[in-house]
Design an enzyme around this catalytic site. Structure first.
Site, PDB file in Angstrom:
ATOM      1  N   CYS A 131     -29.812  -8.087  -5.143  1.00  0.00           N
ATOM      2  CA  CYS A 131     -30.108  -6.967  -4.080  1.00  0.00           C
ATOM      3  C   CYS A 131     -30.617  -5.891  -4.939  1.00  0.00           C
ATOM      4  O   CYS A 131     -29.842  -5.338  -5.680  1.00  0.00           O
ATOM      5  CB  CYS A 131     -29.034  -6.716  -3.252  1.00  0.00           C
ATOM      6  SG  CYS A 131     -29.366  -5.663  -1.758  1.00  0.00           S
ATOM      7  N   HIS A 174     -30.922 -12.506   4.509  1.00  0.00           N
ATOM      8  CA  HIS A 174     -30.448 -11.589   3.801  1.00  0.00           C
ATOM      9  C   HIS A 174     -30.820 -10.151   4.278  1.00  0.00           C
ATOM     10  O   HIS A 174     -29.991  -9.056   4.143  1.00  0.00           O
ATOM     11  CB  HIS A 174     -31.004 -11.715   2.140  1.00  0.00           C
ATOM     12  CG  HIS A 174     -30.744 -10.609   1.242  1.00  0.00           C
ATOM     13  ND1 HIS A 174     -29.933 -10.858   0.000  1.00  0.00           N
ATOM     14  CD2 HIS A 174     -30.945  -9.131   1.172  1.00  0.00           C
ATOM     15  CE1 HIS A 174     -29.604  -9.686  -0.649  1.00  0.00           C
ATOM     16  NE2 HIS A 174     -30.221  -8.971   0.177  1.00  0.00           N
ATOM     17  N   GLU A 175     -32.117  -9.931   4.735  1.00  0.00           N
ATOM     18  CA  GLU A 175     -32.539  -8.664   5.044  1.00  0.00           C
ATOM     19  C   GLU A 175     -32.128  -8.121   6.382  1.00  0.00           C
ATOM     20  O   GLU A 175     -31.819  -7.111   6.888  1.00  0.00           O
ATOM     21  CB  GLU A 175     -34.232  -8.753   5.254  1.00  0.00           C
ATOM     22  CG  GLU A 175     -34.791  -8.889   4.063  1.00  0.00           C
ATOM     23  CD  GLU A 175     -34.269  -8.043   2.912  1.00  0.00           C
ATOM     24  OE1 GLU A 175     -34.065  -6.712   3.122  1.00  0.00           O
ATOM     25  OE2 GLU A 175     -34.248  -8.465   1.739  1.00  0.00           O
ATOM     26  N   HIS A 178     -28.755  -6.941   6.208  1.00  0.00           N
ATOM     27  CA  HIS A 178     -28.859  -5.063   5.575  1.00  0.00           C
ATOM     28  C   HIS A 178     -28.938  -4.402   7.071  1.00  0.00           C
ATOM     29  O   HIS A 178     -28.337  -3.345   7.067  1.00  0.00           O
ATOM     30  CB  HIS A 178     -29.926  -4.854   5.088  1.00  0.00           C
ATOM     31  CG  HIS A 178     -29.937  -5.237   3.479  1.00  0.00           C
ATOM     32  ND1 HIS A 178     -28.891  -4.530   2.834  1.00  0.00           N
ATOM     33  CD2 HIS A 178     -30.708  -5.872   2.563  1.00  0.00           C
ATOM     34  CE1 HIS A 178     -29.017  -4.768   1.576  1.00  0.00           C
ATOM     35  NE2 HIS A 178     -30.051  -5.776   1.339  1.00  0.00           N
TER      36      HIS A 178
END
Length: 204
Positions: A131, A174-175, A178
């Site tokens: 990351c 993954h995004e 966030h």
């Protein structure tokens, strides 16, 4: 001046100095949904995020700006707590080193993305994940869904629904993590980091 005001200035190129690191509370906050129709500022921010990814993958610009290569960026990583993500996944060269017919398997800025359905099967990258906001290696399988259906809006305020699998599904999850205040290592089994559950797909 807010972080977004600085980032969207015409002459500003997002670089590693703009990316906040673990420990910053913005990375642990649940980001706010953007409003529609999109403001010019939110459209420009998405374009700047995509520009960063393209620069980071370009050997010349990447070195010039001192960038770490990335395939995804979420607005909270640049200290803007909004539900905006950019994804840029390049296609590999063929076995003979020729460039792919399509440069990218996914190239999109997603506003208010959300996972609306997913597979029962889990998946993880064999080499784990990294990351841009985490300056250390955290080893282990990051357990995610093997396939996901995602709804989002584009910069033209149009709604889309896409089905993703494999690497693209991993990147988008993954995004989306966030914008929900989750970091990749939260999904690693701390006691048995490389334990593969039965039926889990390991992506090389």
């Amino acid at each position: 001046m807010s972080a977004q005001d600085k980032l969207i200035k015409a002459q500003h190129l997002i670089d590693m100095n703009d990316i906040i690191r673990e420990g910053n509370p913005t990375l642990r906050a649940v980001a706010k949904e953007v409003e529609f129709p999109l403001s010019d500022d939110d459209i420009i921010l998405g374009e700047k995020m995509m520009q960063f990814l393209k620069h980071s993958q370009d050997p010349v610009m990447g070195e010039k700006l001192g960038l770490r290569a990335g395939v995804g960026l979420a607005a909270p990583q640049i200290d803007v707590s909004k539900r905006i993500i950019a994804v840029l996944v390049p296609n590999p060269e063929d076995s003979e080193g020729n460039p792919p017919k399509e440069a990218y398997s996914m190239e999109e800025v997603l506003y208010n993305p959300k996972i609306v359905s997913h597979s029962v099967q889990d998946a993880a990258l064999a080499d784990g994940e990294g990351c841009l906001s985490v300056d250390r290696v955290v080893e282990g399988y990051v357990v995610r869904h093997a396939r996901v259906t995602v709804e989002y809006y584009d910069k033209h305020n149009e709604k889309h629904r896409i089905k993703l699998k494999g690497y693209n599904a991993i990147v988008v999850q993954h995004e989306i993590d966030h914008i929900n205040g989750v970091l990749f290592y939260d999904r690693i089994n701390a006691k048995k980091p490389f334990e593969a559950k039965e039926g889990m797909l390991i992506l090389e």
